[in-house]
Design a protein around this motif. Structure first.
Motif, PDB file in Angstrom:
ATOM      1  N   LEU A 165      13.678  57.815 -36.939  1.00 32.14           N
ATOM      2  CA  LEU A 165      13.186  58.181 -35.622  1.00 32.14           C
ATOM      3  C   LEU A 165      13.399  57.020 -34.653  1.00 32.14           C
ATOM      4  CD1 LEU A 165      11.694  60.223 -33.835  1.00 32.14           C
ATOM      5  CD2 LEU A 165       9.558  59.247 -34.616  1.00 32.14           C
ATOM      6  N   VAL A 168      21.601  58.652 -31.934  1.00 28.97           N
ATOM      7  CA  VAL A 168      20.624  59.730 -31.707  1.00 28.97           C
ATOM      8  C   VAL A 168      20.731  60.784 -32.799  1.00 28.97           C
ATOM      9  CG1 VAL A 168      20.062  61.639 -30.175  1.00 28.97           C
ATOM     10  CG2 VAL A 168      20.471  59.378 -29.237  1.00 28.97           C
ATOM     11  N   LEU A 169      21.954  61.250 -32.985  1.00 26.23           N
ATOM     12  CA  LEU A 169      22.110  62.337 -33.952  1.00 26.23           C
ATOM     13  C   LEU A 169      21.866  61.861 -35.361  1.00 26.23           C
ATOM     14  CD1 LEU A 169      25.159  64.234 -32.457  1.00 26.23           C
ATOM     15  CD2 LEU A 169      22.738  64.801 -32.339  1.00 26.23           C
ATOM     16  N   ALA A 208      18.250  61.539 -35.806  1.00 22.65           N
ATOM     17  CA  ALA A 208      17.596  62.853 -35.862  1.00 22.65           C
ATOM     18  C   ALA A 208      17.812  63.503 -37.220  1.00 22.65           C
ATOM     19  CB  ALA A 208      18.133  63.748 -34.756  1.00 22.65           C
ATOM     20  N   LEU A 209      19.062  63.442 -37.674  1.00 22.79           N
ATOM     21  CA  LEU A 209      19.329  64.025 -38.980  1.00 22.79           C
ATOM     22  C   LEU A 209      18.537  63.293 -40.045  1.00 22.79           C
ATOM     23  CD1 LEU A 209      23.150  64.686 -38.648  1.00 22.79           C
ATOM     24  CD2 LEU A 209      21.308  66.361 -38.769  1.00 22.79           C
ATOM     25  N   VAL A 244      15.595  61.935 -39.675  1.00 22.97           N
ATOM     26  CA  VAL A 244      14.205  62.416 -39.643  1.00 22.97           C
ATOM     27  C   VAL A 244      14.092  63.725 -40.411  1.00 22.97           C
ATOM     28  CG1 VAL A 244      12.361  63.243 -38.162  1.00 22.97           C
ATOM     29  CG2 VAL A 244      13.723  61.286 -37.461  1.00 22.97           C
ATOM     30  N   VAL A 245      15.081  64.564 -40.194  1.00 20.15           N
ATOM     31  CA  VAL A 245      14.968  65.890 -40.799  1.00 20.15           C
ATOM     32  C   VAL A 245      15.249  65.849 -42.297  1.00 20.15           C
ATOM     33  CG1 VAL A 245      15.913  68.235 -40.745  1.00 20.15           C
ATOM     34  CG2 VAL A 245      15.538  67.001 -38.633  1.00 20.15           C
ATOM     35  N   ARG A 258      15.467  62.878 -44.498  1.00 25.08           N
ATOM     36  CA  ARG A 258      14.982  61.844 -45.393  1.00 25.08           C
ATOM     37  C   ARG A 258      13.672  62.282 -46.008  1.00 25.08           C
ATOM     38  NH1 ARG A 258      17.901  57.144 -45.043  1.00 25.08           N
ATOM     39  NH2 ARG A 258      16.976  56.874 -47.084  1.00 25.08           N
ATOM     40  N   ALA A 280      11.995  58.331 -42.729  1.00 26.14           N
ATOM     41  CA  ALA A 280      12.069  59.254 -41.607  1.00 26.14           C
ATOM     42  C   ALA A 280      11.625  58.552 -40.337  1.00 26.14           C
ATOM     43  CB  ALA A 280      11.210  60.489 -41.867  1.00 26.14           C
TER      44      ALA A 280
END
Lengths: 179, 636, 497, 516, 108
Positions: A33, A13-14, A17-18, A20-21, A23, A29
């Motif tokens: 996700l 998850v993390l 998430a990182l 997505v933020v 890349r 991204a």
């Protein structure tokens, strides 16, 4: 075992998430996700939400992310975003403060009142080998009894989505007087 | 007859209204004749009332007629009412009497002036106001007249308003008078709060009855005196009077010598019981200011070259005498001097007007001389006036001035001394004036060319309308002293007449050293007057001594210019400062708020950058703050 | 192991759903027949919209009549509350839909782009709004919110020939999604602490019927999250940032619609949540609403001062109005206060004012829908005096000048506020109103005291004329006879209470 | 007129009707517009005079009361009434408007100008007649709109600035009052038992806690202080006055400012007697500062109209002084002075307007020697000016004197300082008069036209009022006083204030005095 | 190690904390990314964080409603994506390279 599952899923998850933020390439991204979504699906399973886990994978990972990718490809905007510059002054540190702040506040609230979160409902039916559909049955019962109005409303929501597609995708009429 | 008191002011008022409506149609000289007739009829009525009062016993010489209720509010009842008593009728007699003469004189003096009828309009209004002043039953009616004469004085001083100096002088007179009016208003407030009425009868009865505390009485008296200082041109408010000479000469005679300027004296006499009930120092203050003014103005008069300015300062000086008398408790003497002064000063002013008229509006005495031959009647009457004011017996001025000095001596010898010096100076400068104008060599020839455009530049005698009043007044100046002769108690006619009004307050000097030696003082007075005359003759006619006319005296001790400098300099700067404060600070603050709101708007606008991510930040920030608050509420 | 478990579904209150169903039917009719029959009579779509909305209004009116002696009840397993409050809000929303449809028809006819989709979106957004005002369940509320919001995003972005329109749509969409997430998180946290998502049950839970120990922090943070989400929708500062941009960029009829329907729905939901669900937590949320109200009134009025675009000005003024309604909401936090009624009153009046104002902007906005600068209003009094007069009435009403409905609305909320002893808030709001008045004066100056920049003919669509006429008339009638409206709003009550 | 005729309502509604008619009339019939304006304004004026004539002077209560429910859920009623305090303000309003409508023409756009004027009249009338807090506020506030447009539409070069400043400044004041009004009604509910905005009910039945009353009073006072205006809240006034068209200035000075002082009387003293007594020293001080400050500022103005505007600040300072001295005389004087100031300052503005018409400047420096070329005009100016200075026999004096003599009883030192204002009044007006009217006219001023017949007739009305009121104020005083006395009693009985009593020393008959 | 594994069991609180962190990352993403698509993904992250919370709370308080909510949120998310992508597509068709920072014509 549960700890292991949690750690792995949390990492997914993390990490996702990182991703997505951070890349820069939208495709990457989107893939990140997917990672997050899977991790969450795993967590759903560990909370006996098997049905939701399935839907999560099908709808989110299967449909939504595909839609994202499709749009990325369609528009050809898969060029990497230059993340080395930030046009808005101090935006990143400020954003970090906000994000961390919100997380911290919620965590603090959760931690301070975790003991009080007692059982209030009739319980969540556990899926067992005897009743592999316990979760689905329970959900179905609740959705189609108490929440039937909400369920029906989702149809309106989807109707809006349909109209939206039409409005947004329809060819622009040759407007004589418009610009 | 006394019921007709209302006619006394009504007639001039009628004249005023008629001229107001028909002035242009009437024109010259009918407007003047109408005005004169009105004033003269008023005089006749006054005489009638006088005779009526005379026929009564002393106690009954008091008649009030109420015309209507003027300002009735709550406990305040102010009637438009007239009071006929010896004092008011005395005043009314010489106001209407001298007023008529001066009206008559003006017909000649104002001949040819484009605003002829307007002049008489103002004059009649003035007479009306003055009569209201003296006949008023209460302080407020008097105040009505008081302000009315002030306004008329303003109109008349600035009659030739295209001349800036006249306009300025008029304004100065009005504003300075207003300073005094302030005092009078405060006096009224005090009186009302102490007594609950403004009627003379009520206030004076309360004062006589000891119902006004001394401190209050002193307050009232002092405030009245401030008012009197304004109107009667005492230090420090006298400055308007010399400037008032910018008005036509009949105005100077009527308003600034005979009538209006004496209203302060009248008022204090009217309110004598209050003065009497005050602390003793109140009288001392009045007497001192009077004496100082008398001396101060007399020194200035010594060095003036303008024929009217000499008379103006002389008036200030003589008014000082009257206040000296009032301060000394000698109300009768004050009124006596006021009446005689009205005679001879009006005479002198009219005479000077006649001279000016004859000299084609030349007022500088240095350009006159030897006029007695060309203007025999004017010269003759002027000389009588001179003798009267100089205090040469048996002319009117001598008797009244002596009476004042007598009381002053009994009161305070230093003040008496000042009075004596003033008398000396008076005789000196008046003699100087007479010599410069009527005797010596004719200096007007040197300046004939300057006046050439005027055609006939030779001084000439004035027409009968102007000369007749001179003669009448000269007569009065001669015999005026008969009103109050010091020979015995029975010759104190004026004192007996005024007794109902002032007897409670009049100081008694019967057992003082001064009274027992009054003949000695009389002789001293005569000697002083004579020596003044002689000294002046020696200086100006014979040229035996060097003429001493210090610049500082010609400049009136530079008091007036100092006042002007302060008003025009720091005063104006301070006013300007207030106006700037208003524009910059007070209004600036208001506009500043507007500017600040704008600035805030401009600043806040930066938040509305149009950038979605900034908006998200703002929302996030808001969320963090809001959530933090809730969290704290939850944890704590 | 009950395989044969019967499904005890709730009975369906068809009658209570008539308004929503009517709008839904209208939507479907537009879409189906619209796609089947290519050419419709002129303004046919608008008529359909109008008729279905009228049915909704009539149904609501009948309900109002029935509810006169009975404050209402909840239906559908308690997820829908049909009470006087929701009925009033529904009527307001439906009126706004009719106004919106009229303006939309004028707009689309002018743009030569008349079609069924836009009307359908109007109707769906109205459905969302109707759901919101009646929702007694946070998830239903969320769904209604999303239906409304998604429709509005689309409407805002619908003018694809105008960049601003698209920009506004995108901004609205991103930030709307952002704030929805907050709202949802709030629902989650409240669900966690109270065990329910039904507003009335939350209220009961908090009043102590169900034991919830030591969950204050999570509950309160949840409330905070809800306030962020709803604060965004009602454009309360500092969550208002999107408002000016979106209002300016969206097509004018949409702006009017957003400003009215969106606000009414969001405020109704907010009020219901706060007053019904969180009544026990008044002491916690009231100071926050207090602060939001002050921030909002001042932000709206101060920022309006330097604007040059009339649409944007009105956007800021709508923010300021939101602040005023928050004043009423704050008052509602006091026992015995009529804050709910006066907020409702304000919303109803505000709807009329904002519709009328934007209708005039629409009338002048030209063929590109972009001539909305202050300079475009110069000398309007000389070109179209009646229009200028109407706008003046509406603007002065918004400024709170007496004898207009705007004054009544302001007076009402200030009265509630004072009754609730919130003097500082009341005074602050009035001071802000004065600052805000500058904005209206500027427009008035432009219209009346300046020379026209052009003298081109201004043709006003009859549909717009109807909107303007009705709103001006309503403004004045309510201004002179406030009792007409007050009487109704005073009765606003919540069902389960 | 039948006794039951709702004359007060008619006074308010007729002008509105007139304004509506004017708006409806087509632009083609401009003459008709003027006729309508004339008929309605003169009609209202006539009715107000009839009101004056049939007013029962001994009655201290409200007369011609008309009360109808309006907004029942808030306890608001259409409650009108007139008493001695408001009577003359109503009459002044009734007289001033027709005079302005008949006497001063706007330069353009008669139609709107007249419509706004009539609306303004309705608003002003309403303010003076309302006996309901809400109703009063409505009229108090609505007045801003027509005035705003009058200044903004027909004013001079900085008109928009001035109009906006006027609007916002006054509105800001009212903002506080609105909260105060609501709070008053809400708090009074405890004592009364139901919510009402009725002035009389609240004033007679409710009592406020000391501090509450003070806060409420302050909220009202701010609004009124701005409207009056009281130093230091006065700076909107010079701008508004100067930039307003002549008619607007006349109305502004004549009646609009009175709404503030009237408000102090009606809503300050009557509603919050104890708080008013508490605030007395502050307001007295501000009033005195206003008197002196306004006069000094007036002295230094270079614009004739601005000078008159500042003189209003000073004059209204007297009125406020009289109000807060709270004695029978001072209050009566204040009420009277409100009217007097309306007449004399109104006339001054008219005259200044005439000067502007002729010379297109109001700069004192550019005017000179007018008395030589236009003596009648100058005479009219002089009379009005003397009234403004406060020369006895003219109206200005009567009011000012009553104020001062009354104030002296309860506020001695303030009054003594305030009285110096009479000196300054003479200073600034005479100085201005000298600069404008005296001296030799220069070329530009030598063609200054004499007063026309119409102007003369207009001014004669003012001068007539100035003279009559100055000489015979009794009819006025005896109508004002009962109401004022009642107000004083009300204050005394609702606060710890002791009305000063003047000693009753009956003057002894002259004859007996000699016996002592 | 296995001792640890057997003793320390993740409670719902762990999941809730994780979801809070995820939500925070999502908000940061919305603020720092310029590509509207990715911003949109970040919003999806936030929604998922909420979903996780719901499920965790649902089991914590033994209430199935939490899972029901997630179901609806999924539908909403789907609809939102359709609409959102529709808007983005219609914009991007006109302007190919686009960041949200470029869309700042409306401001002030």
């Amino acid at each position: 075992m549960e700890l292991f599952v949690f750690v792995v899923a949390a990492a997914m998850v993390l990490g996702g998430a990182l991703g997505v933020v951070t890349r820069s390439n939208p495709v990457h991204a989107a893939m990140s996700l997917v990672l997050t979504l899977f991790g969450i699906a795993v967590m759903f399973v560990s909370h006996n939400a098997h049905f939701l886990a399935a839907v999560q994978v099908i709808v989110y990972a299967g449909a939504i992310v595909v839609l994202f990718l499709f749009v990325i490809m369609l528009l050809g905007v898969d060029k990497a975003e230059d993340l080395s510059v930030e046009p808005i002054t101090n935006q990143r540190p400020l954003a970090a403060i906000i994000g961390v702040g919100i997380s911290a506040i919620v965590i603090a609230a959760i931690v301070s009142s975790r003991a009080g979160l007692g059982a209030s409902g009739e319980g969540v039916d556990k899926t067992t080998l005897e009743s592999p559909d316990a979760n689905i049955r329970q959900l179905a019962r609740v959705i189609f009894s108490d929440n039937v109005f909400a369920f029906e409303l989702t149809s309106v929501l989807l109707l809006v989505a349909v109209i939206g597609t039409v409005v947004m995708a329809r060819k622009t009429k040759a407007v004589g007087t418009g610009k | 007859m006394s019921d007709l008191v209302w006619l006394i002011p009504a007639l001039p008022l009628g004249g005023f209204l008629l001229i107001l409506l028909f002035g242009r149609i009437l024109g010259e000289p009918r407007a003047g004749i109408l005005a004169t007739a009105m004033t003269a009829s008023s005089f006749v009525v006054t005489v009638g009332v006088y005779l009526d009062l005379l026929s009564r016993t002393a106690e009954e010489r008091h008649h009030v007629i109420t015309l209507f209720s003027w300002l009735p509010v709550g406990t305040l009842h102010i009637d438009m009412a007239l009071l006929a008593d010896p004092l008011s009728i005395t005043m009314a007699l010489f106001v209407t009497g001298i007023g008529s003469l001066i009206h008559l004189y003006s017909i000649g003096y104002m001949h040819g002036d484009p605003k002829f009828s307007k002049f008489f309009l103002y004059l009649n209004l003035f007479v009306f106001s003055m009569l209201m002043l003296v006949l008023g039953e209460n302080l407020l009616v008097t105040f009505l007249g008081w302000e009315g004469v002030g306004a008329c004085s303003y109109f008349l001083i600035s009659f030739w308003h295209t001349r800036d100096s006249a306009a300025t002088a008029g304004k100065k007179a009005f504003v300075t008078n207003r300073v005094g009016d302030w005092g009078m208003m405060v006096a009224m407030f005090l009186a009302f709060s102490a007594v609950g009425t403004l009627s003379y009868e009520g206030i004076n009865a309360a004062a006589d009855g000891g119902k006004i505390a001394a401190v209050t009485a002193t307050g009232i008296a002092m405030m009245l005196f401030v008012g009197a200082c304004g109107k009667s041109a005492q230090l420090p408010l006298y400055i308007w009077l010399p400037d008032a000479m910018e008005g036509p000469t009949p105005v100077s005679a009527l308003i600034h010598a005979a009538t209006m300027v004496t209203s302060g004296v009248f008022l204090l006499t009217r309110m004598a019981p209050v003065l009497h009930a005050s602390y003793p120092w109140a009288g001392d203050v009045i007497a001192t200011v009077g004496a100082l003014t008398a001396l101060f103005a007399a020194t200035i008069a010594v060095a003036q070259t303008d024929i009217k300015k000499v008379l103006a300062y002389s008036t200030v000086s003589q008014l000082g005498f009257m206040f000296l008398a009032i301060g000394s408790g000698a109300y009768v003497a004050a009124i006596f001097h006021m009446v005689t002064h009205a005679f001879f000063k009006a005479l002198l002013f009219l005479g000077s007007g006649s001279v000016i008229h004859g000299m084609h509006h030349e007022q500088d005495m240095r350009k006159m001389g030897a006029l007695r031959k060309l203007m025999p009647i004017t010269g003759f009457t002027f000389i009588i006036g001179w003798l009267a004011i100089a205090g040469i017996p048996p002319f009117a001025g001598f008797w009244s001035k002596d009476e004042v000095l007598l009381y002053a001596f009994a009161n305070n010898r230093l003040l008496w001394l000042m009075g004596v010096v003033t008398a000396l100076l008076t005789a000196y400068y008046m003699t100087r004036q007479v010599i410069m104008v009527f005797f010596g060599e004719a200096r007007w020839n040197d300046h004939a060319e300057e006046n050439g455009a005027h055609g006939d530049h030779t001084p000439h005698e004035s027409p009968w309308t102007m000369v007749t009043p001179l003669v009448v007044l000269a007569g009065l100046s001669i015999v005026g002293g008969a009103m109050q002769l010091p020979f015995s108690k029975s010759t104190h006619f004026l004192e007996h007449w005024l007794e109902p009004v002032v007897h409670h307050s009049e100081v008694s000097i019967a057992d003082t050293w001064a009274y027992s030696n009054k003949w000695l003082l009389l002789v001293v007075a005569i000697l002083i007057a004579v020596s003044g005359v002689v000294a002046s003759i020696a200086v100006y006619a014979k040229g035996k001594f060097k003429i001493i006319e210090p610049k500082i005296l010609a400049d009136a001790w530079r008091y007036d210019s100092a006042v002007s400098a302060i008003v025009g300099g720091p005063g104006r700067a301070a006013f300007g400062g207030v106006a700037a404060f208003d524009a910059k600070i007070v209004d600036g603050a208001v506009n500043g708020i507007g500017t600040e709101v704008r600035a805030a708007s401009g600043l806040l606008r930066k938040v509305q950058s149009g950038l979605v991510r900034s908006y998200a930040f703002v929302i996030g920030l808001g969320a963090v703050v809001l959530l933090a608050w809730f969290l704290l509420r939850g944890i704590l | 192991m009950v395989f044969a478990a019967t499904l005890d579904g709730p009975s369906i209150p068809w009658v209570e759903l008539i308004p929503i169903l009517s709008l839904l039917a209208g939507t479907c009719f537009l879409l189906l027949v619209g796609s089947l029959v290519p050419t419709w009579p002129r303004r046919g779509y608008a008529w359909v919209t109008g008729i279905s909305t009228t049915i909704a209004i009539v149904a609501n009116a009948v309900k109002w009549n029935n509810l006169y002696y009975n404050k209402g009840e909840t239906f559908f397993a308690d997820v829908i509350a049909i009470d006087r409050f929701s009925v009033l809000a529904s009527i307001t929303i439906c009126l706004a839909v009719i106004f919106g449809a009229l303006m939309m028809s004028a707009y689309l006819v002018r743009m030569n782009a008349d079609g069924p989709e836009m009307y359908a979106l109007l109707l769906t957004s109205a459905i969302g709004a109707l759901v919101m005002v009646a929702a007694n369940e946070l998830i239903v509320l969320f769904l209604g919110l999303e239906i409304l919001s998604l429709s509005l995003y689309l409407l805002a972005a619908s003018n694809r020939d105008r960049e601003q329109s698209q920009e506004s749509g995108l901004k609205y969409f991103i930030l709307g999604g952002f704030s929805s997430a907050f709202f949802l998180y709030g629902v989650a946290l409240i669900f966690g602490s109270t065990g329910s998502t039904k507003i009335s049950e939350i209220g009961e839970a908090l009043s102590g019927n169900i034991s919830i120990a030591n969950t204050d922090a999570i509950l309160l943070v949840g409330i905070g999250m809800l306030l962020v989400g709803l604060g965004f929708k009602v454009s309360a500062a500092p969550f208002h940032v999107w408002t000016p941009d979106v209002y300016e960029g969206a097509p004018t009829p949409v702006t009017a619609f957003m400003a009215s329907v969106g606000k009414v729905a969001a405020f109704a939901a907010l009020i219901r949540i706060l007053a019904v669900g969180l009544e026990q937590r008044v002491d916690d949320w009231r100071p926050v609403v207090w602060a939001l109200a002050i921030l909002t009134v001042f932000t709206g009025s101060i920022l309006a001062v330097v604007q040059t675009n009339v649409k944007r000005m009105l956007a800021y003024s709508s923010i300021s109005h939101a602040g005023f309604i928050l004043v009423g909401v704050e008052a509602a936090g006091h026992v015995g206060s009529d804050g709910v009624a006066t907020s409702m009153n304000y919303l109803a009046i505000y709807t009329v004012l904002v519709m009328g104002s934007f209708a005039i902007v629409l009338a002048l906005s030209g063929n590109t829908d972009g001539e909305t600068n202050l300079s475009d209003f110069k000398g309007l009094a000389k070109r179209r005096p009646a229009l200028a007069l109407a706008f003046t009435v509406l603007l002065f009403a918004q400024a709170g000048v007496p004898l207009t409905a705007g004054f009544v609305s302001k007076f009402a909320v200030i009265k509630s506020s004072v009754e609730a002893n919130s003097y500082v808030l009341a005074i602050a709001a009035m001071v802000a109103a004065v600052i805000g008045a500058y904005l209206y004066l500027r427009i008035a100056v432009s219209m009346w005291l300046e020379e026209p920049a052009s003298d081109s003919e201004i043709s006003v669509d009859p549909a717009v004329v109807i909107v303007i006429a009705i709103s001006v008339a309503a403004t004045l009638i309510v201004g002179f006879f406030p009792e007409l409206l007050l009487h109704a709003t005073r009765l606003a009550r919540f069902a389960p209470l | 007129m039948h006794a039951s005729f709702p004359i007060l309502s008619a006074l308010i509604l007729l002008p509105i009707l007139g304004a509506v008619l004017i708006t409806i009339v087509s632009n083609k019939y401009l003459e008709l517009v003027k006729v309508i304006a004339m008929v309605f304004s003169v009609g209202v004026g006539g009715m107000s005079i009839w009101l004056l004539a049939s007013f029962k002077s001994a009655d201290s209560g409200f007369q011609y009361v008309s009360q109808h429910d309006w907004v029942t859920s808030w306890g608001i009623s259409w409650h009108l009434g007139v008493d001695g305090v408001s009577l003359f303000l109503v009459v002044l309003t009734g007289i001033l408007f027709p005079l302005v409508i008949l006497g001063v023409d706007p330069h353009h756009d008669h139609k709107r100008y007249l419509a706004w004027l009539l609306l303004l009249e309705a608003g002003v009338m309403g303010s003076f007649l309302s006996l309901d807090l809400f109703l009063f506020f409505i009229f108090f506030e609505i007045v801003l709109v027509p005035m705003y447009f009058l200044i903004g539409g027909w004013g001079y070069d900085k008109r928009v600035y001035a109009a906006t400043k006027f609007f916002l400044y006054t509105m800001l004041g009212s903002a506080f009052m609105l909260v105060g009004i609501i709070a008053t009604a809400v708090l009074a509910r405890r004592d009364i038992g139901y919510l009402t905005f009725d002035l009389v009910t609240i004033a007679e039945q409710a009592s406020f806690a000391t501090n509450t009353g003070r806060w409420l009073f302050v909220s009202f006072a701010i609004a009124f202080a701005v409207k009056v205006p009281i130093f230091p809240l006065h700076t909107w006034l010079p701008d508004a006055h100067t930039q307003a068209p002549t008619g607007g200035s006349v109305i502004l000075a004549g009646v609009l400012l009175k709404m503030g002082t009237y408000g102090f009387l009606r809503f300050g003293l009557y509603l919050f007697p104890a708080a008013a007594v508490w605030a007395k020293p502050v307001l007295l001080t501000l009033a005195v500062i206003g008197i002196i400050y306004g006069a000094i500022a007036a002295t230094m103005q270079t614009d004739l109209k601005r000078l008159v505007a500042y003189s209003s600040v000073a004059h209204l300072g007297f009125i406020v002084l009289g109000i807060f001295a709270i004695t029978s005389q001072s209050l009566t004087g204040s009420v009277m002075q409100m009217v007097n100031h309306g007449i004399s300052t109104g006339a001054l503005f008219l005259l200044v307007g005439m000067i502007y018409e002729r010379r297109h400047t109001r700069e004192i420096a550019e005017l000179r020697g007018i008395q030589s070329v236009a003596p009648i005009f100058s005479a009219a100016f002089m009379i009005v000016m003397l009234s403004s200075i406060g020369v006895p026999g003219l109206n200005g004096f009567a009011g000012e004197f009553l104020i001062l003599i009354g104030s002296f009883q309860s506020a001695r030192w303030w009054t003594i300082v305030a009285a110096t204002g009479v000196i300054l009044a003479a200073l600034y007006l005479l100085w201005a008069y000298q600069r404008v009217f005296h001296g030799e006219p220069d070329e530009a001023n030598s063609t200054f036209a004499e007063m026309t017949l119409r102007e003369g007739a207009l001014i004669m009305v003012f001068i007539g009022l100035i003279g009559f009121t100055g000489v015979y104020p009794k009819p006025m005083l005896e109508r004002i006083e009962p109401s004022v006395d009642k107000l004083v009693e009300h204050v005394v009985s609702h606060s710890d204030y002791k009305a000063p009593t003047t000693p009753k020393i009956v003057a002894e008959p002259h004859g007996e005095k000699a016996g002592e | 190690m296995s001792f640890m594994l057997s003793v320390v069991q993740p409670t719902s609180t762990w999941y809730l904390v994780l979801s809070a962190v995820l939500f925070g990352i999502g908000t940061i993403g919305v603020m720092v990314r310029r590509n509207p698509l990715i911003m949109f993904m970040c919003i999806e992250l936030m929604l998922n964080a909420v979903n996780l919370s719901f499920v965790a709370l649902s089991s914590q308080i033994a209430n199935i409603d939490g899972q029901v909510v997630v179901f609806f949120v999924l539908v909403v998310a789907a609809a939102e994506v359709v609409v959102g992508l529709g808007i983005i597509v219609s914009i991007m068709r006109r302007r190919t390279s686009l960041t949200v920072d470029d869309m700042s014509g409306l401001k002030g």
